[in-house]
Design an enzyme around this catalytic site. Structure first.
Site, PDB file in Angstrom:
ATOM      1  N   LYS A  30      55.354  16.537  -0.755  1.00 35.37           N
ATOM      2  CA  LYS A  30      56.677  17.018  -0.487  1.00 35.37           C
ATOM      3  C   LYS A  30      57.070  16.718   0.905  1.00 35.37           C
ATOM      4  O   LYS A  30      58.214  16.433   1.300  1.00 35.37           O
ATOM      5  CB  LYS A  30      56.661  18.501  -0.812  1.00 35.37           C
ATOM      6  CG  LYS A  30      57.893  19.505  -0.380  1.00 35.37           C
ATOM      7  CD  LYS A  30      57.958  20.256   0.851  1.00 35.37           C
ATOM      8  CE  LYS A  30      57.026  21.063   0.767  1.00 35.37           C
ATOM      9  NZ  LYS A  30      57.122  21.912   2.277  1.00 35.37           N
ATOM     10  N   SER A  31      56.305  16.958   2.035  1.00 35.44           N
ATOM     11  CA  SER A  31      56.588  16.880   3.419  1.00 35.44           C
ATOM     12  C   SER A  31      57.069  15.313   3.685  1.00 35.44           C
ATOM     13  O   SER A  31      58.008  14.959   4.471  1.00 35.44           O
ATOM     14  CB  SER A  31      55.504  17.158   4.419  1.00 35.44           C
ATOM     15  OG  SER A  31      55.007  18.390   3.978  1.00 35.44           O
ATOM     16  N   GLY A  98      61.783  25.327   3.133  1.00 36.89           N
ATOM     17  CA  GLY A  98      62.036  25.593   4.412  1.00 36.89           C
ATOM     18  C   GLY A  98      62.552  23.847   4.968  1.00 36.89           C
ATOM     19  O   GLY A  98      63.278  24.238   5.953  1.00 36.89           O
ATOM     20  N   ARG A 126      63.337  34.210   6.185  1.00 41.28           N
ATOM     21  CA  ARG A 126      62.301  33.204   6.774  1.00 41.28           C
ATOM     22  C   ARG A 126      62.999  32.767   8.178  1.00 41.28           C
ATOM     23  O   ARG A 126      64.303  32.799   8.059  1.00 41.28           O
ATOM     24  CB  ARG A 126      62.311  32.014   5.692  1.00 41.28           C
ATOM     25  CG  ARG A 126      61.308  32.446   4.525  1.00 41.28           C
ATOM     26  CD  ARG A 126      61.069  30.952   3.583  1.00 41.28           C
ATOM     27  NE  ARG A 126      60.133  30.437   4.578  1.00 41.28           N
ATOM     28  CZ  ARG A 126      59.634  29.285   4.332  1.00 41.28           C
ATOM     29  NH1 ARG A 126      59.779  28.524   3.150  1.00 41.28           N
ATOM     30  NH2 ARG A 126      58.508  28.483   5.042  1.00 41.28           N
ATOM     31  N   SER A 172      57.564  28.262  13.774  1.00 41.80           N
ATOM     32  CA  SER A 172      57.489  26.917  12.544  1.00 41.80           C
ATOM     33  C   SER A 172      57.641  25.799  13.585  1.00 41.80           C
ATOM     34  O   SER A 172      58.595  25.603  14.141  1.00 41.80           O
ATOM     35  CB  SER A 172      58.630  27.213  11.730  1.00 41.80           C
ATOM     36  OG  SER A 172      58.659  25.785  10.766  1.00 41.80           O
ATOM     37  N   SER A 173      56.717  24.917  13.189  1.00 44.14           N
ATOM     38  CA  SER A 173      56.651  23.594  13.691  1.00 44.14           C
ATOM     39  C   SER A 173      57.918  22.598  12.945  1.00 44.14           C
ATOM     40  O   SER A 173      58.520  21.720  13.737  1.00 44.14           O
ATOM     41  CB  SER A 173      55.612  22.473  13.220  1.00 44.14           C
ATOM     42  OG  SER A 173      55.512  22.384  11.999  1.00 44.14           O
ATOM     43  N   GLU A 316      48.960  26.513   5.800  1.00 44.85           N
ATOM     44  CA  GLU A 316      49.270  26.397   4.432  1.00 44.85           C
ATOM     45  C   GLU A 316      48.097  26.131   3.540  1.00 44.85           C
ATOM     46  O   GLU A 316      48.360  26.478   2.147  1.00 44.85           O
ATOM     47  CB  GLU A 316      50.230  24.864   4.169  1.00 44.85           C
ATOM     48  CG  GLU A 316      49.538  23.902   4.316  1.00 44.85           C
ATOM     49  CD  GLU A 316      50.779  22.440   4.480  1.00 44.85           C
ATOM     50  OE1 GLU A 316      50.328  21.479   3.757  1.00 44.85           O
ATOM     51  OE2 GLU A 316      51.202  22.524   5.543  1.00 44.85           O
ATOM     52  N   ARG A 388      51.777  28.868  -3.014  1.00 48.52           N
ATOM     53  CA  ARG A 388      50.310  28.737  -2.336  1.00 48.52           C
ATOM     54  C   ARG A 388      49.509  29.945  -2.904  1.00 48.52           C
ATOM     55  O   ARG A 388      48.143  29.916  -3.144  1.00 48.52           O
ATOM     56  CB  ARG A 388      50.459  28.885  -0.884  1.00 48.52           C
ATOM     57  CG  ARG A 388      51.017  27.524  -0.258  1.00 48.52           C
ATOM     58  CD  ARG A 388      50.522  26.070  -0.759  1.00 48.52           C
ATOM     59  NE  ARG A 388      51.216  25.029  -0.095  1.00 48.52           N
ATOM     60  CZ  ARG A 388      51.107  23.902  -0.328  1.00 48.52           C
ATOM     61  NH1 ARG A 388      50.466  23.439  -1.631  1.00 48.52           N
ATOM     62  NH2 ARG A 388      51.888  23.132   0.039  1.00 48.52           N
TER      63      ARG A 388
END
EC number: 2.5.1.19
Length: 432
Positions: A30-31, A98, A126, A172-173, A316, A388
């Site tokens: 996904k990333s 996100g 979020r 968050s990165s 994650e 997750r």
């Protein structure tokens, strides 16, 4: 943490009756897919994203880019992407993605329309405020009603001045990655400087930087907590999407929890995916891990060992690792993941609650969990609409009778038909 609304007919997690010996092929990352789609939309010409993940998160990204005016079309197993004129008003549904909520607004500044962002109810909780403030500082018009959260509207002016911006990315990165991905198209590029607690999930920023360089973008990441992107074109590049290594966690846990053997095909020799850390984590837990012939093979031990791990860069993986720790024969301490309280749900509290529901001896810490050996029993494992968490539930079901996983369909966020693939892996067959 509020109790989730009950979901009817929780899914009985399958339990094997013997150690398994399976071969598993995973869907794409996904990333990587969502970064590749966004960079393709920013590029100078058409390109192809090969073997992308098609899941809720990536379909939402494709839909967002189409709404802006980018062509994203099916081409067999691939997506063909044709950059278009971003000259329209649009609505973007972020769902629970996100990457959509954070990656798309910085490129909307380059458009000439007004784009409204919203998503699932939990998405409004979020974190996104620091990134929206950074966009405003860079010259992008953002209207969030002072909430620093969804819903918000970004009004594009056709160009973005860019320049230097300071941001606290400790939540968050993705705040950093979002600015870097669009930065080359800003008039002065972008120079992102982080202040605050350490940035979580640094491998994801490294992934962003590597992909930008593949597109010919100049990125200076030589100083800690600073990333500078020079202005310039984004070359059109075709991408081959790797398997999603974070989604490998439950399948590798299948070997670890049963004392069996699982081979995951197509495991890359080199990758920026955080899921690659599973190799070291499972070795520490007593598994035999071998990377051979382009595949990763994991053989589980007779008894899993507990671990003391700082998972800050691979947060994650925490739900899957925590589930294995609950099955281990010695205590475990998982640290450094306070930021996962802002993921799809507050994962630390959710894990403590649901592991406890099954009889685990677990202590919730501000930045993690302590888990000691205990006799577990069956119960409904709630997922809080978090894919997750569903992974954690099915892992526990490998060794505990009567585990029922609520809303297993939430796994479609990053893994279509996970339940079918999981049943095949547990009882025999190769998920695809």
């Amino acid at each position: 943490m509020s109790e989730p609304a009950p979901v009817p007919d929780p899914w009985p997690a399958p339990r094997p009756d013997a150690p398994v010996d399976r071969v598993v092929r995973l869907p794409g990352s996904k990333s990587l897919t969502n970064r590749a789609l966004l960079l393709a939309a920013l590029a100078e010409g058409p390109s192809v994203v090969r073997r992308p993940l098609r899941s809720r998160d990536t379909l939402l990204m494709a839909a967002a880019l189409r709404a802006l005016g980018t062509g994203v079309e099916d081409h067999g197993d691939d997506w063909a992407v044709v950059p278009g004129a971003w000259d329209r008003d649009a609505e973007v549904d972020c769902g629970l993605a996100g990457t959509v909520m954070r990656f798309v607004p910085p490129v909307v500044g380059l458009a000439t329309g007004s784009v409204h962002f919203d998503g699932d109810p939990h998405m409004r909780q979020r974190p996104v405020g620091p990134m929206l403030a950074a966009l405003s500082a860079l010259g992008v018009r953002v209207d969030d009603g002072g909430r620093g959260a969804l819903p918000f509207t970004v009004a594009g002016a056709g160009s973005v001045p860019g320049g230097t911006v300071t941001i606290d990315a400790s939540a968050s990165s993705q705040f950093v990655s979002a600015l870097l991905l669009a930065g080359a198209r800003y008039d002065a590029g972008v120079d992102v400087r982080h202040v605050g607690k350490p940035v979580p999930s640094l491998p994801h920023i490294e992934m962003t930087v590597e992909m930008l360089r593949q597109h010919g973008v100049e990125v200076d990441d030589s100083d800690a907590n600073r990333w500078a992107v020079r202005p310039g074109p984004v070359a059109a590049v075709d991408h081959d999407i790797e398997p999603d290594l974070s989604n490998a966690a439950p399948f590798l846990a299948l070997a670890a929890a049963t004392g069996g053997r699982v081979r995951v095909t197509g495991w890359p020799e080199r990758t920026t995916q955080p899921g690659d850390e599973l190799r070291e984590i499972l070795t520490l837990m007593g598994c035999r891990v071998e990377h051979t012939g382009g595949d990763l093979v994991v053989e589980g031990p007779e008894r899993l060992d507990g671990v003391d791990l700082d998972l800050h860069d691979v947060g994650e993986l925490t739900p899957a690792v925590a589930a294995l720790c609950a099955l281990a024969g010695s205590p475990s301490h998982l640290r450094g993941v306070a930021h996962i309280r802002g993921h799809e749900t507050d994962r630390i509290t959710a894990l403590a609650t649901e592991l406890g529901r099954l009889g685990a001896d677990v202590t919730e810490r501000e930045d993690g969990l302590s888990i000691r050996p205990a006799t577990l029993h069956g119960a409904t494992f709630r997922t809080y609409a978090d894919h997750r968490m569903a992974h954690a539930g099915v892992i526990l079901g490998l060794a505990v009778d009567g585990v029922r996983v609520e809303d297993v369909a939430t796994t479609a966020k990053t893994f279509p038909d996970f339940a079918g693939a999981w049943s095949l892996a547990v009882h025999g067959g190769s998920p695809s």
